[in-house]
Design an enzyme around this catalytic site. Structure first.
Site, PDB file in Angstrom:
ATOM      1  N   ASP A   1      41.772  57.422  20.768  1.00 21.00           N
ATOM      2  CA  ASP A   1      42.765  58.328  21.269  1.00 21.00           C
ATOM      3  C   ASP A   1      43.636  59.167  20.430  1.00 21.00           C
ATOM      4  OD1 ASP A   1      42.140  56.820  23.757  1.00 21.00           O
ATOM      5  OD2 ASP A   1      44.255  55.854  24.004  1.00 21.00           O
TER       6      ASP A   1
ATOM      7  N   CYS B   1      46.775  50.903  22.391  1.00 16.77           N
ATOM      8  CA  CYS B   1      45.214  50.977  22.838  1.00 16.77           C
ATOM      9  C   CYS B   1      44.232  50.418  21.878  1.00 16.77           C
ATOM     10  CB  CYS B   1      44.827  52.501  23.000  1.00 16.77           C
ATOM     11  SG  CYS B   1      45.697  52.974  24.413  1.00 16.77           S
TER      12      CYS B   1
ATOM     13  N   LYS C   1      39.221  56.822  29.597  1.00 20.68           N
ATOM     14  CA  LYS C   1      39.733  55.703  30.082  1.00 20.68           C
ATOM     15  C   LYS C   1      41.360  55.913  30.886  1.00 20.68           C
ATOM     16  CE  LYS C   1      41.906  54.392  25.909  1.00 20.68           C
ATOM     17  NZ  LYS C   1      43.168  54.677  26.214  1.00 20.68           N
TER      18      LYS C   1
HETATM   19  C1  VGL Z   1      48.445  54.709  24.680  1.00 12.29           C
HETATM   20  C2  VGL Z   1      50.355  54.047  25.818  1.00 12.29           C
HETATM   21  C3  VGL Z   1      49.869  54.933  26.948  1.00 12.29           C
HETATM   22  C4  VGL Z   1      47.638  54.403  23.538  1.00 12.29           C
HETATM   23  C5  VGL Z   1      47.832  55.309  25.931  1.00 12.29           C
HETATM   24  O1  VGL Z   1      46.903  55.035  23.180  1.00 12.29           O
HETATM   25  O2  VGL Z   1      47.939  53.605  22.517  1.00 12.29           O
HETATM   26  N1  VGL Z   1      49.498  54.119  24.888  1.00 12.29           N
HETATM   27  N2  VGL Z   1      48.864  55.341  26.983  1.00 12.29           N
END
Ligand code: VGL
Ligand code: ZN
Length: 216
Positions: free
Chosen positions: A20, A163, A118
């Site tokens: 991410d 994540c 995802k």
């Molecule tokens: C994430 C909160 C919501 C992350 C993704 O990448 O850690 N955190 N969506």
């Protein structure tokens, strides 16, 4: 770090999982993670050492259940009980095909082999790159990694306590050896979530390493 204690990267068995590294998690983004941009140069250097790199991309529909804006009267960072468990309600972030969901422009990993998107199911979140938050629905990453001969998963990216933590725990549960490259991650740290995440990861046998252990 001496040559002896440096960790060797195995070209077939090892994968670098870059989690991410997207605009919305950067300073100024919709769900900003403090100093998240600092991981990018290190991530690029790490990625050069691996032949096998997989990226993940948080990829939500605008109607996603994890967004506070989709629940009347709810605010970001509140908790809500959903059919699959406790959910943090987030600001709208990483909406499919928006600039916020794009990888940071300085992320430079042209040889990445796969991108796992995802959190695309409207009614289920997915912090983990392996299994959605219902603890049931697989993303397909386990099968992909097994089929390609992977035994060890090295995790970096965002956010350490969401994540990255959930992905590394699920990778362990799937039977991979797992390490988190701590200085190539940054955390959200909501109500002590970072410390809790490290406690859980350590208990599960996830190794806590530093980039220099790999880069020398
Ligand atoms: C994430 C909160 C919501 C992350 C993704 O990448 O850690 N955190 N969506
Ligand atoms: Zn998300």
């Amino acid at each position: 770090m001496t040559a002896q204690s440096k960790r060797e990267i195995r070209q077939v068995e090892d994968v670098l999982l870059v989690i991410d590294v997207q605009n919305d998690f950067m300073p100024g983004g919709a769900l900003a993670v403090a100093r998240a941009d600092e991981v990018i140069p290190l991530t690029n250097r790490l990625a050069c050492r691996f032949t096998h790199v997989v990226l993940t991309q948080d990829w939500h529909p605008r109607s996603h259940i994890s967004f506070a804006a989709n629940h009347a009267g709810r605010k970001p960072f509140e908790f809500m009980t959903l059919p699959y468990g406790e959910q943090v309600l987030w600001p709208v972030h990483c909406v499919q095909d928006t600039p916020g969901a794009a990888f940071h422009r300085d992320l430079d990993i042209p040889h990445a082999r796969a991108v796992i998107r995802k959190g695309h199911h409207e009614h289920v979140d997915s912090y983990s790159a392996f299994v959605e938050a219902d603890h049931t629905t697989p993303t397909g990453l386990t099968g992909y990694l097994r089929d390609t001969g992977v035994k060890r998963v090295w995790c970096c990216g965002l956010a350490t306590d969401f994540c990255v933590a959930w992905s590394s725990l699920d990778a362990r549960a799937a039977g991979f050896e797992v390490a988190v490259i701590e200085d190539a991650t940054r955390a959200i740290d909501l109500n002590g979530s970072l410390e809790a995440a490290w406690r859980e990861m350590t208990a599960a046998g996830v190794k806590r390493v530093r980039a220099a252990d790999l880069l020398g």
